[in-house]
Write a protein that holds these residues in place. Structure first.
Motif, mmCIF file in Angstrom:
data_model
loop_
_atom_site.group_PDB
_atom_site.id
_atom_site.type_symbol
_atom_site.label_atom_id
_atom_site.label_comp_id
_atom_site.label_asym_id
_atom_site.label_seq_id
_atom_site.Cartn_x
_atom_site.Cartn_y
_atom_site.Cartn_z
ATOM 1 N N ASN A 138 -11.221 8.323 6.090
ATOM 2 C CA ASN A 138 -9.872 8.118 6.629
ATOM 3 C C ASN A 138 -8.825 8.600 5.621
ATOM 4 O OD1 ASN A 138 -7.878 7.217 8.379
ATOM 5 N ND2 ASN A 138 -8.005 5.087 7.720
ATOM 6 N N THR A 139 -8.038 9.667 5.931
ATOM 7 C CA THR A 139 -8.120 10.457 7.129
ATOM 8 C C THR A 139 -9.405 11.299 7.109
ATOM 9 O OG1 THR A 139 -6.954 12.390 6.187
ATOM 10 C CG2 THR A 139 -5.614 10.664 7.152
ATOM 11 N N TRP A 175 -3.852 7.763 1.522
ATOM 12 C CA TRP A 175 -2.390 7.748 1.372
ATOM 13 C C TRP A 175 -1.723 8.318 2.613
ATOM 14 C CZ3 TRP A 175 -2.681 5.846 -3.492
ATOM 15 C CH2 TRP A 175 -3.697 6.332 -4.342
ATOM 16 N N ASN A 176 -2.292 9.441 3.105
ATOM 17 C CA ASN A 176 -1.707 10.111 4.263
ATOM 18 C C ASN A 176 -1.761 9.199 5.487
ATOM 19 O OD1 ASN A 176 -2.948 12.340 2.405
ATOM 20 N ND2 ASN A 176 -1.348 13.361 3.558
ATOM 21 N N ALA A 177 -2.898 8.518 5.666
ATOM 22 C CA ALA A 177 -3.035 7.600 6.802
ATOM 23 C C ALA A 177 -1.998 6.491 6.694
ATOM 24 C CB ALA A 177 -4.444 7.020 6.844
ATOM 25 N N SER A 178 -1.852 5.958 5.488
ATOM 26 C CA SER A 178 -0.943 4.835 5.276
ATOM 27 C C SER A 178 0.515 5.227 5.524
ATOM 28 C CB SER A 178 -1.123 4.299 3.851
ATOM 29 O OG SER A 178 -0.179 3.303 3.568
ATOM 30 N N VAL A 179 0.911 6.389 5.012
ATOM 31 C CA VAL A 179 2.295 6.846 5.203
ATOM 32 C C VAL A 179 2.559 7.163 6.681
ATOM 33 C CG1 VAL A 179 3.866 8.786 4.732
ATOM 34 C CG2 VAL A 179 2.681 7.644 2.854
ATOM 35 N N ALA A 180 1.566 7.747 7.360
ATOM 36 C CA ALA A 180 1.760 8.131 8.769
ATOM 37 C C ALA A 180 1.862 6.915 9.686
ATOM 38 C CB ALA A 180 0.625 9.051 9.229
ATOM 39 N N ALA A 184 -0.423 -0.731 5.329
ATOM 40 C CA ALA A 184 -0.586 -0.750 3.869
ATOM 41 C C ALA A 184 -1.990 -0.305 3.464
ATOM 42 C CB ALA A 184 -0.327 -2.154 3.337
ATOM 43 N N LEU A 185 -2.089 0.307 2.285
ATOM 44 C CA LEU A 185 -3.389 0.725 1.746
ATOM 45 C C LEU A 185 -4.358 -0.451 1.720
ATOM 46 C CD1 LEU A 185 -2.152 2.826 -1.310
ATOM 47 C CD2 LEU A 185 -3.215 3.756 0.760
ATOM 48 N N ILE A 250 3.853 9.499 -3.118
ATOM 49 C CA ILE A 250 3.244 8.938 -1.895
ATOM 50 C C ILE A 250 4.186 9.071 -0.700
ATOM 51 C CG2 ILE A 250 2.308 6.887 -0.769
ATOM 52 C CD1 ILE A 250 1.208 5.981 -3.440
ATOM 53 N N GLN A 251 5.397 8.544 -0.835
ATOM 54 C CA GLN A 251 6.298 8.523 0.332
ATOM 55 C C GLN A 251 6.605 9.923 0.845
ATOM 56 O OE1 GLN A 251 6.715 6.063 2.294
ATOM 57 N NE2 GLN A 251 5.593 4.820 0.813
ATOM 58 N N ARG A 252 6.658 10.894 -0.073
ATOM 59 C CA ARG A 252 7.011 12.252 0.344
ATOM 60 C C ARG A 252 5.925 12.925 1.201
ATOM 61 N NH1 ARG A 252 4.272 15.682 -0.907
ATOM 62 N NH2 ARG A 252 5.677 17.226 -0.001
ATOM 63 N N LEU A 253 4.760 12.297 1.317
ATOM 64 C CA LEU A 253 3.700 12.865 2.163
ATOM 65 C C LEU A 253 4.182 13.035 3.609
ATOM 66 C CD1 LEU A 253 0.579 10.877 0.863
ATOM 67 C CD2 LEU A 253 1.034 13.320 0.526
#
Ligand code: PLP
Length: 345
Positions: A138-139, A175-180, A184-185, A250-253
């Motif tokens: 994941n992803t 990280w990508n899954a969490s930001v999308a 939370a991680l 992270i957030q910028r993903l």
């Protein structure tokens, strides 16, 4: 003209800020447990992933390999999806270094269901290799950067518990899954005994991954890392880069996800191009090439001449991955290049 390199998010280069963090990192001998930068990173990551402990390792492959070794005995069976990174891209490490069997189930865009997994668990008897681990990604890289639905993870976790099976998460791009999703991680991580995440993909660090789990599991993993040859000395320079990546990138993903969407939608209607837009959920785009003027490798060659780099995975399949060294302007340029090559439909 700088290259537009969409082959992978592993091609990202350390920023000036990250280089500064590397240069000024306090270091010590990590095999003696004395590297302050590594210890700080391990503490931080255990906290972010909601686990008791974590262990810095060289690569995502080592993170997966050490996790599999830690959760299994030789002869055990691990259930995973047939295009998982552990299956396709780790050079047979699970077989060579852990001596386990991989039971591969075909997923939909890399996703398995609890029902599918339950049907594949071996009965406990003297004939069958014991099914001891379920590994999810994941992803999902080969699935198209797709995100595991949390409720499916919960259902799989429930059945794993029922059967006394442990769970590993290949979270190279968690990280990508969490930001999308905004999940939370640690919410994703709580259903797994071991979680491995990469700093060297979209987060832009040069090297490194973390395995997180209980104190007991990480203690065994630590020994297994040594067996795999992964004990490092003044590796705090690498941990400092990872720490910087976690603090800044992270957030910028979400920009990468927006750019992936922009690219997919910008080329999906071109002749010979098919993209499953539903599968474009994060920063990876798989492009089917059929019936158009050019085959996939020819498109790659033609784009290379325009200083744009994407990956051909066979005669009909291309992959493009967005990351922190790719701007919206780069994407618009890439769409234009595709359009010039293939013509408007
Ligand atoms: C990149 C990746 C890894 C780790 O690969 P390394 O080449 O060892 O860094 C693991 N799992 C997935 C899903 C990946 O995409």
């Amino acid at each position: 003209m700088t290259a537009i390199d969409l082959r992978s998010d592993t091609v990202t280069l350390p920023s000036p800020g990250m280089r500064e963090a590397i240069a000024s990192a306090p270091v010590g001998d990590d095999v003696y447990g004395e590297d302050p930068s590594i210890n700080a990173l391990q503490n931080k990551m255990a906290d972010m992933l909601g686990k008791q402990a974590s262990l810095f390792v060289v690569s995502g492959s080592m993170g997966n390999g050490v996790s599999v070794k830690t959760l299994t005995q030789p002869g055990d069976e691990v259930i995973l999806e047939s295009s998982a990174h552990i299956v396709k891209y780790e050079a047979g490490s699970a077989a060579i270094l852990s001596g386990v069997l991989l039971k591969m189930l075909e997923g939909s865009n890399g996703m398995l269901t609890a029902e599918q997994i339950e049907a594949a668990i071996n009965p406990k008897n003297v004939h069958c290799p014991p099914t001891t681990v379920i590994s999810l990604e994941n992803t999902h890289n080969s699935g198209g950067g797709t995100i595991y639905p949390l409720d499916e993870i919960q259902r799989i976790h429930k059945l794993a518990k029922k059967h006394g099976i442990r769970m590993h998460l290949d979270g190279a791009r968690l990280w990508n899954a969490s930001v999308a999703t905004g999940i939370a991680l640690k919410e994703y991580a709580r259903y797994f005994d071991t979680v491995s995440v990469c700093f060297s993909k979209g987060l832009g660090a040069p090297v490194g991954s973390i395995i997180a789990g209980s104190k007991e599991i990480i203690k065994i993993a630590h020994k297994n890392r040594k067996i795999f040859g992964g004990g490092m000395r003044q590796a705090g320079f690498l941990a400092a880069a990872a720490q910087y990546a976690v603090d800044h990138n992270i957030q910028r993903l979400s920009e990468d996800h927006k750019n992936a969407r922009l690219l997919a939608e910008g080329i999906v209607s071109l002749p010979g191009i098919t993209i499953d837009l539903n599968a474009v959920q994060t920063n990876i785009i798989y492009i089917q090439v059929e019936g158009g003027p050019l085959a996939a490798p020819d498109i790659v060659k033609a784009l290379n001449k325009k200083n744009i780099f994407i990956l051909a995975l066979g005669p009909n399949r291309l992959r493009a991955v967005t990351h922190l060294n790719i701007s919206e302007e780069d994407i618009l340029q890439t769409i234009q290049a595709f359009t010039d090559l293939l013509g408007k439909s």
